[in-house]
Design an enzyme around this catalytic site. Structure first.
Site, PDB file in Angstrom:
ATOM      1  N   ARG A  90       4.035   0.322   5.577  1.00 32.72           N
ATOM      2  CA  ARG A  90       3.152   0.933   4.559  1.00 32.72           C
ATOM      3  C   ARG A  90       2.873   2.240   4.826  1.00 32.72           C
ATOM      4  O   ARG A  90       2.562   3.304   3.913  1.00 32.72           O
ATOM      5  CB  ARG A  90       2.024  -0.149   4.130  1.00 32.72           C
ATOM      6  CG  ARG A  90       1.245   0.633   3.236  1.00 32.72           C
ATOM      7  CD  ARG A  90       0.113  -0.615   2.861  1.00 32.72           C
ATOM      8  NE  ARG A  90      -0.934   0.056   1.697  1.00 32.72           N
ATOM      9  CZ  ARG A  90      -1.596  -0.525   1.192  1.00 32.72           C
ATOM     10  NH1 ARG A  90      -2.090  -1.786   1.548  1.00 32.72           N
ATOM     11  NH2 ARG A  90      -2.583  -0.078   0.349  1.00 32.72           N
ATOM     12  N   TYR A 242      -3.396   3.039 -11.598  1.00 32.78           N
ATOM     13  CA  TYR A 242      -2.005   3.362 -10.964  1.00 32.78           C
ATOM     14  C   TYR A 242      -1.682   4.554 -11.874  1.00 32.78           C
ATOM     15  O   TYR A 242      -0.694   5.539 -11.542  1.00 32.78           O
ATOM     16  CB  TYR A 242      -1.286   2.309 -11.003  1.00 32.78           C
ATOM     17  CG  TYR A 242      -1.439   1.174  -9.891  1.00 32.78           C
ATOM     18  CD1 TYR A 242      -0.862   1.560  -8.547  1.00 32.78           C
ATOM     19  CD2 TYR A 242      -2.292   0.167 -10.186  1.00 32.78           C
ATOM     20  CE1 TYR A 242      -1.126   0.692  -7.618  1.00 32.78           C
ATOM     21  CE2 TYR A 242      -2.513  -0.596  -9.203  1.00 32.78           C
ATOM     22  CZ  TYR A 242      -1.869  -0.543  -7.711  1.00 32.78           C
ATOM     23  OH  TYR A 242      -2.282  -1.206  -6.679  1.00 32.78           O
TER      24      TYR A 242
END
Length: 421
Positions: A90, A242
């Site tokens: 990640r 987002y």
């Protein structure tokens, strides 16, 4: 009922357990099986899960194994919440795009694509084991990002699957608090793709309360999604947080590359270390406060609601990731969208939605085209497929940038992509 969590060693799992215990009337369990390759994490999470169930007086057998076949055997529901490559991968997703002038994020843009490439083949392999060994009518619930792409991969292979995200339930709870009503009284006109959605209506007792909220709570709503008040006024709706990666790309990139900036992966690693230490404490039998810093707010409520409706055939409406099937007429039927849908034991049916404004529809169509190319690359591999998907992404869109990103992505993920070695 046996429910299996693949990725059960996740520090998220006690959030699920807390929901299972609090809402047991909705979802009666007999066994919770945690499947995870990490012996240490799996046993720590299993231990605190047993103590939490015991504290609630809920007689659920908690089992833990690294054997996927044993874990999914006779399961009625299998929930995927895995992270291929862990927080280290990640961190790479969140940083490798910076050298090419693109933001880094684990589900959106080049980083999200890298995660899809790593994740889709693993999930499809696991799903085949579920098909062979779980109950014939078992449901697969995907909480693994990027949810839209992963869910479409599962549906494309004929699995009984649905995708779950906590963005909609987070909005529902937030609007309910603002309106001082019970969350169950709030119905959202929530539409788009996973991590690319807008709330266009907030209905309570048949009345859309969103215009009033945009008038009276505009600053609060804008701050929550980290966008200017003027952006929400212009749109006339509330974009998910987002959308900041699209509407404020350069601002986000500047924040990510500022001196001393810490990636979300680094921050989460610190929180996970703290949580695992707490899970190791034999006196801990409740969800730790530190879990709120891990993310995934209301994940347990969303999961329990969905699972209850899938197994008890409640026929209620929830926001899920589901086949389009004409709901958004400008997308293929087999694309996966995130919209309100009727949930029942026999299937999931998206509700009709009003047409999207041209600017929203244009962005959805653009990202959906990238998602189809991304899934093709994840399933079949190949450098050219990777470059083409990157070129198609609205956060990339330049050939030289897409080529450079391809080099960086493949270099960072070679250990996870057999075809790229």
């Amino acid at each position: 009922m046996k429910l299996t969590v693949i990725g059960g060693g996740s520090t998220y799992t006690p959030e699920l357990v807390d929901g299972f215990a609090r809402l047991r009337a909705l979802l009666p369990l007999t066994e919770l099986c945690l499947v995870d390759p990490s012996d240490s994490r799996r046993e720590l999470v299993a231990g605190v899960s047993r103590r939490m169930f015991a504290r609630y007086g809920y007689d659920v057998r908690v089992t833990a194994t690294s054997d996927v076949v044993a874990g999914v055997s006779d399961a009625s529901v299998v929930l995927f919440q895995l992270r291929v490559g862990g927080q280290a991968a990640r961190h790479t997703d969140e940083t490798f795009p910076h050298a090419c002038g693109c933001l880094g994020q684990e589900t959106t843009g080049p980083g999200g694509f890298a995660k899809a490439l790593r994740t889709v083949p693993v999930v499809l392999s696991l799903a085949e084991l579920v098909r062979r060994h779980a109950r014939p009518d078992a449901w697969l619930v995907d909480f693994t990002n990027p949810v839209g792409i992963v869910t479409r991969a599962l549906l494309q292979e004929g699995h009984r699957a649905v995708g779950l995200c906590n963005v909609a339930i987070g909005f529902q709870r937030r609007f309910a608090s603002m309106l001082t009503v019970d969350p169950s009284a709030v119905a959202l006109d929530h539409v788009g793709l996973n991590h690319l959605t807008w709330v266009r209506g907030v209905t309570v007792d048949g009345v859309d309360r969103l215009p009033g909220l945009l008038a009276s709570r505009l600053t609060e709503l804008a701050d929550e999604v980290e966008l200017p008040r003027s952006a929400l006024s212009l749109l006339g709706c509330v974009p998910s947080y987002y959308l900041r990666y699209y509407y404020a790309h350069d601002e986000v990139l500047a924040e990510q590359t500022a001196p001393g900036a810490v990636s979300r992966a680094q921050a989460v690693t610190d929180v996970e270390d703290e949580l695992l230490a707490l899970y190791a404490d034999p006196t801990v039998d409740t969800k730790p406060e530190a879990l709120t810093r891990r993310g995934g707010a209301f994940y347990s409520e969303a999961a329990v609601d969905l699972l209850a409706s899938l197994t008890a055939d409640r026929g209620d409406v929830q926001v899920v990731n589901v086949r389009n099937d004409g709901t958004l007429p400008f997308l293929p039927d087999d694309h996966v969208i995130e919209v309100p849908a009727t949930i029942g034991a026999t299937g999931i049916t998206p509700l009709p939605v009003a047409p999207l404004a041209d600017d929203l529809a244009g962005l959805v169509g653009h990202v959906a085209a990238y998602e189809r190319l991304a899934l093709d690359a994840a399933v079949h591999g190949g450098r050219d497929r990777v470059t083409r998907a990157l070129l198609a992404h609205p956060l990339v869109g330049q050939h030289a940038t897409a080529v450079a990103l391809t080099d960086a992505l493949l270099a960072a993920n070679r250990d996870h992509l057999a075809w790229a070695r």
